[in-house]
Scaffold this motif. Structure first.
Motif, PDB file in Angstrom:
ATOM      1  N   GLN A 130     -19.846  16.047 -16.890  1.00  0.00           N
ATOM      2  CA  GLN A 130     -18.886  15.093 -17.423  1.00  0.00           C
ATOM      3  C   GLN A 130     -19.528  13.718 -17.541  1.00  0.00           C
ATOM      4  N   THR A 131     -19.306  13.050 -18.647  1.00  0.00           N
ATOM      5  CA  THR A 131     -19.826  11.708 -18.852  1.00  0.00           C
ATOM      6  C   THR A 131     -18.971  10.732 -18.052  1.00  0.00           C
ATOM      7  N   SER A 164     -28.177  11.181 -32.789  1.00  0.00           N
ATOM      8  CA  SER A 164     -29.321  11.740 -32.077  1.00  0.00           C
ATOM      9  C   SER A 164     -28.808  12.879 -31.224  1.00  0.00           C
ATOM     10  N   LYS A 165     -29.401  14.032 -31.401  1.00  0.00           N
ATOM     11  CA  LYS A 165     -28.932  15.205 -30.659  1.00  0.00           C
ATOM     12  C   LYS A 165     -29.695  15.402 -29.355  1.00  0.00           C
ATOM     13  N   VAL A 200     -19.238  12.988 -27.385  1.00  0.00           N
ATOM     14  CA  VAL A 200     -18.824  14.002 -26.419  1.00  0.00           C
ATOM     15  C   VAL A 200     -17.995  15.085 -27.093  1.00  0.00           C
ATOM     16  N   ASN A 201     -18.047  16.282 -26.507  1.00  0.00           N
ATOM     17  CA  ASN A 201     -17.221  17.375 -27.011  1.00  0.00           C
ATOM     18  C   ASN A 201     -15.845  17.315 -26.357  1.00  0.00           C
ATOM     19  N   ASP A 202     -15.033  18.323 -26.582  1.00  0.00           N
ATOM     20  CA  ASP A 202     -13.662  18.327 -26.059  1.00  0.00           C
ATOM     21  C   ASP A 202     -13.590  18.342 -24.534  1.00  0.00           C
ATOM     22  N   GLN A 203     -14.665  18.777 -23.876  1.00  0.00           N
ATOM     23  CA  GLN A 203     -14.700  18.807 -22.416  1.00  0.00           C
ATOM     24  C   GLN A 203     -15.292  17.527 -21.830  1.00  0.00           C
ATOM     25  N   GLY A 204     -15.656  16.567 -22.671  1.00  0.00           N
ATOM     26  CA  GLY A 204     -16.242  15.321 -22.197  1.00  0.00           C
ATOM     27  C   GLY A 204     -17.729  15.404 -21.917  1.00  0.00           C
ATOM     28  N   VAL A 205     -18.366  16.494 -22.347  1.00  0.00           N
ATOM     29  CA  VAL A 205     -19.801  16.690 -22.149  1.00  0.00           C
ATOM     30  C   VAL A 205     -20.547  15.981 -23.276  1.00  0.00           C
ATOM     31  N   VAL A 206     -21.542  15.193 -22.907  1.00  0.00           N
ATOM     32  CA  VAL A 206     -22.301  14.457 -23.911  1.00  0.00           C
ATOM     33  C   VAL A 206     -23.174  15.434 -24.704  1.00  0.00           C
ATOM     34  N   ARG A 235     -18.766   1.810 -16.447  1.00  0.00           N
ATOM     35  CA  ARG A 235     -17.878   2.941 -16.171  1.00  0.00           C
ATOM     36  C   ARG A 235     -16.844   3.153 -17.273  1.00  0.00           C
ATOM     37  N   ASP A 236     -16.478   2.105 -17.947  1.00  0.00           N
ATOM     38  CA  ASP A 236     -15.520   2.221 -19.048  1.00  0.00           C
ATOM     39  C   ASP A 236     -16.305   2.519 -20.317  1.00  0.00           C
ATOM     40  N   VAL A 237     -16.662   3.783 -20.463  1.00  0.00           N
ATOM     41  CA  VAL A 237     -17.528   4.190 -21.558  1.00  0.00           C
ATOM     42  C   VAL A 237     -16.714   4.480 -22.802  1.00  0.00           C
ATOM     43  N   LEU A 238     -17.089   3.818 -23.874  1.00  0.00           N
ATOM     44  CA  LEU A 238     -16.517   4.149 -25.167  1.00  0.00           C
ATOM     45  C   LEU A 238     -17.297   5.328 -25.707  1.00  0.00           C
ATOM     46  N   THR A 239     -16.605   6.331 -26.170  1.00  0.00           N
ATOM     47  CA  THR A 239     -17.248   7.520 -26.718  1.00  0.00           C
ATOM     48  C   THR A 239     -16.671   7.825 -28.087  1.00  0.00           C
TER      49      THR A 239
END
Length: 161
Positions: free
Chosen positions: A45-46, A8-9, A106-112, A77-81
């Motif tokens: 940041q996620t 889902s985008k 998430v992308n390389d910067q941790g952005v969802v 807080r311990d999010v699996l991505t």
């Protein structure tokens, strides 16, 4: 197949200082069972994830209205991505091991940038039902659901609050 093909985008997020009422309203408005929790400092940041179950259990156990409870006190807080170029098998394995139904992408910067759910994987298994070569099967989905639903050995942090 890569995760970005079926994820889902349209992802809805909240911030740690938002009320659980706001998070629940997002879930209601956009018909989703989880929202990613992101920092509001421009980097997005996620930092967590909160589910409809987290909200319900927090409200029950703390006995206060959702407007008086905060995402930061309830979120995982311990999010699996996962990454958009990960395979479906990688996402499924993370769901199994972490006993979760959804993973923020998430992308390389941790952005969802997306969300992949067990439902997305199940729908893909159904699409592939008549194909010779399958990325994911209905049996694998069933096995993953069984692993997710297995009793956990640790107590929830919500119960401690």
């Amino acid at each position: 197949m890569r995760i970005d093909k079926i994820m889902s985008k349209r992802v809805h997020t909240c911030q740690p200082d938002d009320s659980l009422e706001r998070a629940a309203q997002l879930m209601w408005d956009f018909d989703c069972g989880a929202v990613a929790v992101c920092t509001g400092n421009g980097a997005s940041q996620t930092v967590g994830i909160v589910t409809d179950r987290d909200i319900a259990m927090s409200a029950l156990l703390k006995g206060r209205p959702l407007r008086d409870l905060y995402v930061k006190d309830t979120m995982s807080r311990d999010v699996l991505t996962c990454r958009p170029d990960d395979s479906l098998a990688e996402a499924e394995q993370r769901m199994r091991s972490g006993q979760v139904r959804r993973l923020p992408v998430v992308n390389d910067q941790g952005v969802v940038i997306g969300m992949i759910s067990l439902a997305d994987l199940a729908q893909e298994a159904m699409r592939e039902c008549g194909e010779q070569s399958k990325e994911i099967t209905e049996n694998e989905i069933g096995d993953t659901l069984a692993a997710i639903c297995a009793p956990r050995t640790q107590e929830s942090p919500i119960a401690d609050a």
